[in-house]
Scaffold this active site. Structure first.
Site, PDB file in Angstrom:
ATOM      1  N   LEU A  64       0.813  -1.208   0.000  1.00  0.00           N
ATOM      2  CA  LEU A  64       0.000   0.000   0.000  1.00  0.00           C
ATOM      3  C   LEU A  64       0.851   1.264   0.000  1.00  0.00           C
ATOM      4  O   LEU A  64       0.329   2.366   0.156  1.00  0.00           O
ATOM      5  CB  LEU A  64      -0.941   0.010   1.204  1.00  0.00           C
ATOM      6  CG  LEU A  64      -1.979  -1.117   1.233  1.00  0.00           C
ATOM      7  CD1 LEU A  64      -2.904  -0.964   2.427  1.00  0.00           C
ATOM      8  CD2 LEU A  64      -2.787  -1.162  -0.065  1.00  0.00           C
ATOM      9  N   GLN A  66       3.952   3.728  -1.975  1.00  0.00           N
ATOM     10  CA  GLN A  66       3.952   4.499  -3.214  1.00  0.00           C
ATOM     11  C   GLN A  66       3.990   3.625  -4.454  1.00  0.00           C
ATOM     12  O   GLN A  66       3.344   3.933  -5.457  1.00  0.00           O
ATOM     13  CB  GLN A  66       5.162   5.446  -3.214  1.00  0.00           C
ATOM     14  CG  GLN A  66       5.204   6.396  -4.416  1.00  0.00           C
ATOM     15  CD  GLN A  66       6.439   7.269  -4.407  1.00  0.00           C
ATOM     16  OE1 GLN A  66       7.473   6.888  -3.856  1.00  0.00           O
ATOM     17  NE2 GLN A  66       6.343   8.440  -5.018  1.00  0.00           N
ATOM     18  N   ASP A  88      -0.230  -6.029   2.931  1.00  0.00           N
ATOM     19  CA  ASP A  88       0.232  -4.970   3.831  1.00  0.00           C
ATOM     20  C   ASP A  88      -0.368  -5.266   5.198  1.00  0.00           C
ATOM     21  O   ASP A  88      -1.123  -6.229   5.355  1.00  0.00           O
ATOM     22  CB  ASP A  88      -0.200  -3.590   3.321  1.00  0.00           C
ATOM     23  CG  ASP A  88       0.786  -2.489   3.724  1.00  0.00           C
ATOM     24  OD1 ASP A  88       1.079  -2.369   4.930  1.00  0.00           O
ATOM     25  OD2 ASP A  88       1.255  -1.757   2.837  1.00  0.00           O
ATOM     26  N   ILE A  89      -0.049  -4.423   6.192  1.00  0.00           N
ATOM     27  CA  ILE A  89      -0.677  -4.571   7.506  1.00  0.00           C
ATOM     28  C   ILE A  89      -1.751  -3.509   7.732  1.00  0.00           C
ATOM     29  O   ILE A  89      -2.354  -3.454   8.796  1.00  0.00           O
ATOM     30  CB  ILE A  89       0.351  -4.516   8.652  1.00  0.00           C
ATOM     31  CG1 ILE A  89       0.985  -3.130   8.740  1.00  0.00           C
ATOM     32  CG2 ILE A  89       1.394  -5.586   8.496  1.00  0.00           C
ATOM     33  CD1 ILE A  89       1.741  -2.894  10.021  1.00  0.00           C
ATOM     34  N   ARG A  90      -1.967  -2.661   6.742  1.00  0.00           N
ATOM     35  CA  ARG A  90      -2.976  -1.616   6.857  1.00  0.00           C
ATOM     36  C   ARG A  90      -4.212  -1.985   6.043  1.00  0.00           C
ATOM     37  O   ARG A  90      -4.158  -2.813   5.135  1.00  0.00           O
ATOM     38  CB  ARG A  90      -2.427  -0.278   6.361  1.00  0.00           C
ATOM     39  CG  ARG A  90      -1.289   0.251   7.196  1.00  0.00           C
ATOM     40  CD  ARG A  90      -0.887   1.646   6.731  1.00  0.00           C
ATOM     41  NE  ARG A  90      -0.334   1.624   5.383  1.00  0.00           N
ATOM     42  CZ  ARG A  90      -0.623   2.528   4.448  1.00  0.00           C
ATOM     43  NH1 ARG A  90      -1.497   3.488   4.695  1.00  0.00           N
ATOM     44  NH2 ARG A  90      -0.051   2.461   3.257  1.00  0.00           N
ATOM     45  N   ILE A 107       5.571  -8.723   7.793  1.00  0.00           N
ATOM     46  CA  ILE A 107       6.865  -9.292   7.423  1.00  0.00           C
ATOM     47  C   ILE A 107       7.684  -9.725   8.627  1.00  0.00           C
ATOM     48  O   ILE A 107       8.667 -10.464   8.472  1.00  0.00           O
ATOM     49  CB  ILE A 107       7.684  -8.312   6.568  1.00  0.00           C
ATOM     50  CG1 ILE A 107       7.939  -7.005   7.339  1.00  0.00           C
ATOM     51  CG2 ILE A 107       7.008  -8.060   5.240  1.00  0.00           C
ATOM     52  CD1 ILE A 107       9.002  -6.137   6.715  1.00  0.00           C
ATOM     53  N   TYR A 195      17.954   4.194   7.107  1.00  0.00           N
ATOM     54  CA  TYR A 195      17.367   3.762   5.843  1.00  0.00           C
ATOM     55  C   TYR A 195      18.454   3.345   4.867  1.00  0.00           C
ATOM     56  O   TYR A 195      18.404   2.268   4.269  1.00  0.00           O
ATOM     57  CB  TYR A 195      16.530   4.910   5.268  1.00  0.00           C
ATOM     58  CG  TYR A 195      15.910   4.649   3.921  1.00  0.00           C
ATOM     59  CD1 TYR A 195      14.982   3.627   3.736  1.00  0.00           C
ATOM     60  CD2 TYR A 195      16.227   5.454   2.829  1.00  0.00           C
ATOM     61  CE1 TYR A 195      14.397   3.414   2.497  1.00  0.00           C
ATOM     62  CE2 TYR A 195      15.643   5.247   1.595  1.00  0.00           C
ATOM     63  CZ  TYR A 195      14.728   4.225   1.436  1.00  0.00           C
ATOM     64  OH  TYR A 195      14.149   4.014   0.205  1.00  0.00           O
TER      65      TYR A 195
END
Length: 373
Positions: A64, A66, A88-90, A107, A195
């Site tokens: 979910l 970009q 996804d988790i959303r 994940i 990151y």
């Protein structure tokens, strides 16, 4: 357990505010102590052998964000809707949920992720779950869990079940000691963000698993990605998306990096095309596991000048965010992607003028742009 609970609470709060589409765990993390070839198998877990003529069965993690939704749309057109699972988790938007298969996947929950791969006969995995640069700096423990521990789970499962695995890297994988103009595929990489460190880790672990376990690992270093379909999600290059929204809504744009900050950028359609092309490339054509790809490089000032051709009254000011400016100053100014162009025929379609025209065609048809034109 307090650490796990705190991470879970931080994940919920961060995802509600950042919109970055990252996979985050609300459960304890599995410890990896053996190689993927040593994981015990049982009757419930079998890898499935596919003939070369079969379409791949695809799973996209962190879908979910970009790039995930756009990639799912592209792959479903090519391989069939039911062969591509977005995860996804959303909670997905209705248009995403009803456009094709969607599944909850954390994940950091190794067992659940392994069951998804087995039960859905997955053969290709695109791993997009990650916290972006500025968001990751705001919560390093969470970024470390999602970007590194999550990667380890994905690598083990991909190697165990003979998946073709794609993990995106980024301009953030380079640092201030890397050559910046241009930046080649192979050079010093000493990033100064969690990151960037996690992306270098992913590149090296993927290459190691390729040579140690035969994993078909493929990776592209993305430049800044610009899309009309998503809101900025906490990345350092997101000013190049925000300017279009602000130009249309208010006619005023405040940029958080200096006007002369040059970074490599790419329109999302080029990014998705490159991702599919490298995944479909014959294995013998690939001379490396990780490639730079690029399309254009520009500064905020150059982008603003191009945008002002559509919105002449756009007012641009600069209020430098020292954190994001420091990140940008450590990143490449231009990418050398000659190896990708030579090995598997990479070629971009969008330069800066085409990018701006396309963004406004999506965002501005019934707004200030229509009035200006």
């Amino acid at each position: 357990m307090p650490i796990v609970r705190n991470l879970g609470r931080a994940a919920s709060q961060l995802l509600q505010s950042s919109g970055c589409g990252c996979g985050v765990s609300l459960v304890p993390v599995r410890a990896i102590g053996v190689s993927p070839r040593q994981v015990a198998s049982d009757a419930s877990f079998h890898s499935v052998t596919f003939s070369e003529s079969d379409h791949p069965r695809v799973l996209i993690t962190g879908g979910l964000g970009q790039l995930g939704v756009g990639l799912a749309k592209l792959l479903r057109k090519r391989f069939g809707k039911n062969n591509v699972i977005l995860s996804d988790i959303r909670k997905p938007a209705d248009n995403v949920f009803y456009s094709g298969p969607f599944i909850f996947a954390d994940i950091l929950d190794y067992k659940n992720l392994r069951e998804i791969v087995v039960n859905n006969r997955i053969t290709w995995l695109f791993h997009y779950s990650a916290l972006l640069s500025a968001v990751g700096e705001a919560n390093v423990p969470l970024a470390r869990a999602v970007n590194i521990t999550g990667l380890h789970n994905v690598l083990d499962i991909a190697a165990e079940h003979n998946l073709r695995l794609f993990v995106p890297s980024t301009i953030g994988a380079f640092g201030p000691t890397s050559p910046r103009d241009p930046t080649p595929d192979l050079c010093v990489q000493r990033p100064r963000t969690i990151y960037g460190v996690s992306k270098v880790h992913a590149e090296l672990m993927g290459e190691y698993y390729h040579y140690r376990y035969g994993l078909d690992f493929r990776c592209l270093r993305y430049p800044g990605i610009i899309s009309a379909d998503s809101q900025p999600g906490g990345g350092t290059t997101d000013y190049a998306v925000q300017i279009f929204h602000d130009a249309i809504k208010t006619g005023k744009f405040k940029c958080y990096v200096r006007p002369d900050t040059r970074l490599p950028m790419m329109y999302i359609d080029d990014c998705l095309k490159a991702t599919l092309e490298v995944m479909e490339a014959p294995a013998e054509a690939l001379t490396m596991r990780t490639y730079n790809i690029s399309a254009m490089s520009f500064t905020p000032e150059e982008l603003a000048q191009e945008v002002q051709k559509y919105v002449p009254e756009l007012q641009v000011t600069y209020s430098v965010d020292q954190v994001r400016q420091a990140i940008a100053d450590s990143w490449p100014m231009t990418f050398d992607d000659s190896n990708a162009r030579r090995d598997w025929g990479w070629k971009h379609d969008y330069d800066l003028p085409e990018l701006v025209t396309t963004m406004f065609s999506y965002l501005g048809s019934d707004s200030r742009i229509a009035q200006a034109n």
